[in-house]
Design an enzyme around this catalytic site. Sequence first.
Site, short mmCIF file in Angstrom:
data_model
loop_
_atom_site.label_atom_id
_atom_site.label_comp_id
_atom_site.label_asym_id
_atom_site.label_seq_id
_atom_site.Cartn_x
_atom_site.Cartn_y
_atom_site.Cartn_z
N LYS A 1 -82.20 78.29 -15.82
CA LYS A 1 -81.66 79.13 -14.80
C LYS A 1 -82.31 80.32 -14.49
O LYS A 1 -81.97 81.06 -13.31
CB LYS A 1 -79.93 79.08 -15.09
C1 LIG Z 1 -77.98 73.79 -15.13
C2 LIG Z 1 -78.83 72.96 -16.17
C3 LIG Z 1 -79.13 71.74 -15.97
C4 LIG Z 1 -79.22 70.94 -14.87
O1 LIG Z 1 -79.68 71.42 -13.69
P1 LIG Z 1 -79.18 70.99 -12.13
O2 LIG Z 1 -80.13 71.67 -11.13
O3 LIG Z 1 -77.62 71.41 -12.25
O4 LIG Z 1 -79.28 69.39 -12.07
C5 LIG Z 1 -80.27 71.28 -17.01
N1 LIG Z 1 -80.35 71.84 -18.14
C6 LIG Z 1 -79.96 72.89 -18.40
C7 LIG Z 1 -80.19 73.55 -19.80
C8 LIG Z 1 -79.06 73.59 -17.49
O5 LIG Z 1 -78.72 74.80 -17.59
#
Ligand SMILES: *Cc1c(COP(=O)(O)O)cnc(C)c1O
Length: 468
Positions: free
Chosen positions: A116
Amino acid sequence: MKYVSTRAGSAGDAAPIGFLDAVLAGLAPDGGLYVPQIWPTLTTEEIAGFAGKPYAEVAADILSRFAGHEIPHDVLLEMCAEAYGTFTHAATCPIKQLRPGQFLLELFHGPSLAFKDVAMQLLGRLYDYALSRQGRVMTVVCATSGDTGGAAVEAFRGRANTRIVALFPEGRISEVQRRFMTTAADANVACLSVEGTFDDCQTLVKGLFGDDQFRRAVDLTGVNSINFARIVAQAVYYFTAAVALGAPKREVAFCVPTGNFGDAFAGWVAKQMGLPIGRIIVATNSNDIMARAFEDGRYARGVVAATQSPAMDIQIASNFERLYYETARRDGVETSRAFRAFTETGVLDLPPAALATMKELFSGASVTEDETARTILSTLNETGEVIDPHTAVAVAAANRATLPDGMPLVILSTAHPAKFPEAVQAATGAAPPRPASARRLDGKAERFDRLPADAETIKTYIRDFART
Ligand SMILES: *Cc1c(COP(=O)(O)O)cnc(C)c1O
C-alpha cells in the site's frame, strides 16, 4: 483529461471533473467510482523505452498521462522521486526469480512494509500539491484492518495541508501493524483504538461521510483503494516488471493476491494502456468473492472469515465496479442499476458478454488456510525465500496455473514477511528476519486514544482534533 463516474448517465449523476478533483473526491457523489473519459495508450516504442529507467521516472511518465496539464512534469518527477526515495530498495519494486518462468515482484520495500506504500506515498504528495494551491486543509479518515492505516499514517504524517485519523479495531490487529500507526509523533496524526470490530470501524467512517454538516465542518476525505490515484500508481509496477522480462516483445502473466480488487484492476489498466499482459490470475484466500465471480459469473457477497492474510478478508471488492463498467461497454445507467441492486441483494449475475470479456484476461483461484501455510513452508524449502501469507496465497494459485509455453508469470508479493511474524513462524517454525524499518519501532512510545464504537463520540473527537 476529465474523469467520469461509473454511474454517469443515471439520475443525479456526478459531472466530469479533473484529475486532482477526482483524487480529492475519492468516491463520486453519485456513489460511483471515477475513471478517465478515455484511457491513454502508449506505443510499443514508448513501452520499450521504460527498460532500464529509474522507477520514479516511469511512474512520472505514466502519471502524467492521467494528470494531463494539471501538474507540470518537473513537479511530477520530483513527487515521484521523493515518494519512491522512501523505499529501501534501489529498484523500488524489484523482481526476484523463484523458479523457471516464475518471478516475485517485491512491493514491500516502503516505510510500512506493505504494497500500500507504493500508492499511498504518492497520494500524500498529490494531496499536498492540490491542497496547498487551494489554501485548504483536509481531514483524512481511514478505517483499517491492518495495512492501510500504517501506510496512510506514513504518507500523511507531518504534512501541512492534511491531518489524518486512523481507526482500528481494539485488539484485532497485530502489534507490528498497530505500532506502524501509533508510534508516529507528528501532531497531525490521531490514532483511535475503537472498542469494536473492523466492520464497526468501517460503518463509523461511512457514517462520518454520510453526515453532510460534519463532512464540511472538518473537510473530510478518504484514501481507501477506490481512490483513482492509487490505481494509477499501482499500474506502474506492471510496466516495470513486464518490461524487465521482455515486454513489449513478449506477453507476461501476473498473479495478484486480491481483496478489494484495486491491485488486480491496475493490471487491467496497464493492459488497456498497451502493455501485453497475457493473463491475470486473481488469487483470494477463503474470502473468495472475486474467484467465484470469474468462475461462475455470479458476484455474490459471502460471510467474511478471518484468515492469516487479513488484508484480503473482504467480501465486497469495491473496485470491481470499475471492471463491470468497462465490460458493460461503459454504460453508467446499467452499472448504477447493477450495483444499487447488489447493495440491496448482495448478488449480481454478470451479463454473459461482460463475463466473456472479463475471462479473456482474468481467472480466479481461491486458496485455503492449510494450503497457504504449506506454501509458505514449501516455498522456503524449494527456493529459500521467506514469504508472507498474502504472497503465499498468490504463490499457491500460481503453482496451479497452466500458461502458454514461454510466458513468464509474475507473482505480486504484497507484504514483507516481518509484518506477519506469527503466521510465518507457525508455518516454518522460525520467525522471519526483521528489517530496520520494523526494528525502529521497538521501544518507541505509542500514542492513541481508546473510544467506544459510537458515532457521536467519534465526531466530537475529530471536531476537536481538527481545531488544533
Ligand atoms: C491491501 C492488500 C492486498 C489486497 O489488495 P487489493 O487491492 O485490495 O486487492 C493484498 N495484500 C496485502 C498485503 C495488502 O495489504
